[in-house]
Design a protein around this motif. Structure first.
Motif, PDB file in Angstrom:
ATOM      1  N   PHE A 131       0.856  -1.195   0.000  1.00 33.81           N
ATOM      2  CA  PHE A 131       0.000   0.000   0.000  1.00 33.81           C
ATOM      3  C   PHE A 131       0.888   1.240   0.000  1.00 33.81           C
ATOM      4  N   GLU A 132       0.295   2.349  -0.351  1.00 35.27           N
ATOM      5  CA  GLU A 132       0.978   3.650  -0.289  1.00 35.27           C
ATOM      6  C   GLU A 132      -0.092   4.706  -0.082  1.00 35.27           C
ATOM      7  N   VAL A 133      -0.033   5.391   1.064  1.00 31.16           N
ATOM      8  CA  VAL A 133      -1.095   6.318   1.441  1.00 31.16           C
ATOM      9  C   VAL A 133      -0.519   7.570   2.077  1.00 31.16           C
ATOM     10  N   THR A 134      -1.055   8.714   1.725  1.00 30.47           N
ATOM     11  CA  THR A 134      -0.812   9.938   2.480  1.00 30.47           C
ATOM     12  C   THR A 134      -2.063  10.173   3.320  1.00 30.47           C
ATOM     13  N   VAL A 135      -1.899  10.195   4.624  1.00 34.57           N
ATOM     14  CA  VAL A 135      -3.049  10.271   5.532  1.00 34.57           C
ATOM     15  C   VAL A 135      -3.699  11.651   5.426  1.00 34.57           C
ATOM     16  N   PRO A 136      -4.973  11.709   5.101  1.00 35.04           N
ATOM     17  CA  PRO A 136      -5.651  13.007   4.955  1.00 35.04           C
ATOM     18  C   PRO A 136      -5.786  13.744   6.297  1.00 35.04           C
ATOM     19  N   VAL A 137      -6.018  15.028   6.190  1.00 36.85           N
ATOM     20  CA  VAL A 137      -6.279  15.835   7.384  1.00 36.85           C
ATOM     21  C   VAL A 137      -7.509  15.277   8.100  1.00 36.85           C
ATOM     22  N   GLY A 138      -7.429  15.208   9.433  1.00 34.39           N
ATOM     23  CA  GLY A 138      -8.560  14.729  10.207  1.00 34.39           C
ATOM     24  C   GLY A 138      -8.696  13.220  10.227  1.00 34.39           C
TER      25      GLY A 138
END
Length: 218
Positions: A131-138
């Protein structure tokens, strides 16, 4: 020099009372000076958080606000993979973090650095899927410690979890519980001191009566 009857009991009484008074004083000061959170005991169910928590383990939940959640926290949260239910998971990444994994890697990558995870059930299996994710705000990125036998944000159908869905932090020994135990121990010590005082008085009275009786007989 003849020892006074009940002297040892008197010394023990003084020591126990002093220890009890100190425990009560310290815990009371902590209770006043440090805001202590309420906590709720509960049982952990399942194997997803092994080896940190096993099925049936006693755990404590402290209420936590979304902005207080930190990486590494074990939390209770409303998660999409268990619709309408809450799950205990670990916060692996927070808003703004970039987290990823490629099959064959020795560890997850957090913000371009290998992530050290000493709590894993199997350090050789940091994830079962890439997986590859940039964690969103909130949002927060949640994974269990037993990666081979659990679900979490690493699966595409799940993804990051809204931070407002996190309701509690799981703690081993809540400060409020430690303070309560200290106060209970202090009160117990004072009670023991009172009993020792009474016992010492009884011993002295009996010794005085025995001495008086001996003097009368002579």
């Amino acid at each position: 020099m003849e020892r006074r009857p009940g002297r040892r009991l008197g010394i023990a009484r003084t020591s126990v009372v002093a220890a009890g008074a100190l425990a009560l004083a310290v815990t009371t000061v902590v209770q006043i000076a440090v805001p202590l959170r309420d906590f709720n005991p509960g049982k952990h169910f399942g194997v997803a958080m092994e080896p940190t928590y096993h099925d049936g383990d006693l755990v404590f939940f402290e209420p936590v606000s979304p902005e207080e959640v930190r990486r590494g926290d074990v939390v209770l949260a409303s998660v999409p993979w268990f619709a309408g239910q809450y799950d205990v998971s670990r916060v692996v990444a927070v808003a703004g973090d970039r987290i990823s994994y490629k099959i064959g890697d020795a560890a997850l990558t957090l913000n371009e650095e290998p992530l050290n995870e000493p709590y894993l059930h199997d350090p050789k299996t940091p994830s079962t899927v890439p997986f590859e994710v940039t964690v969103p705000v909130g949002h927060v990125f949640l994974m269990s410690d037993h990666r081979e036998n659990s679900t979490g944000s690493q699966f595409a159908d799940n993804g990051p979890v809204a931070a407002f869905g996190v309701t509690d932090r799981v703690v081993t020994r809540p400060p409020a519980l430690l303070v309560a135990m200290g106060q209970l121990a202090g009160a117990g010590a004072l009670l023991v001191g009172i009993l020792l005082h009474v016992l010492a008085w009884v011993v002295r009275r009996r010794a005085e009566k025995a001495a008086a009786a001996l003097g009368t007989a002579s």
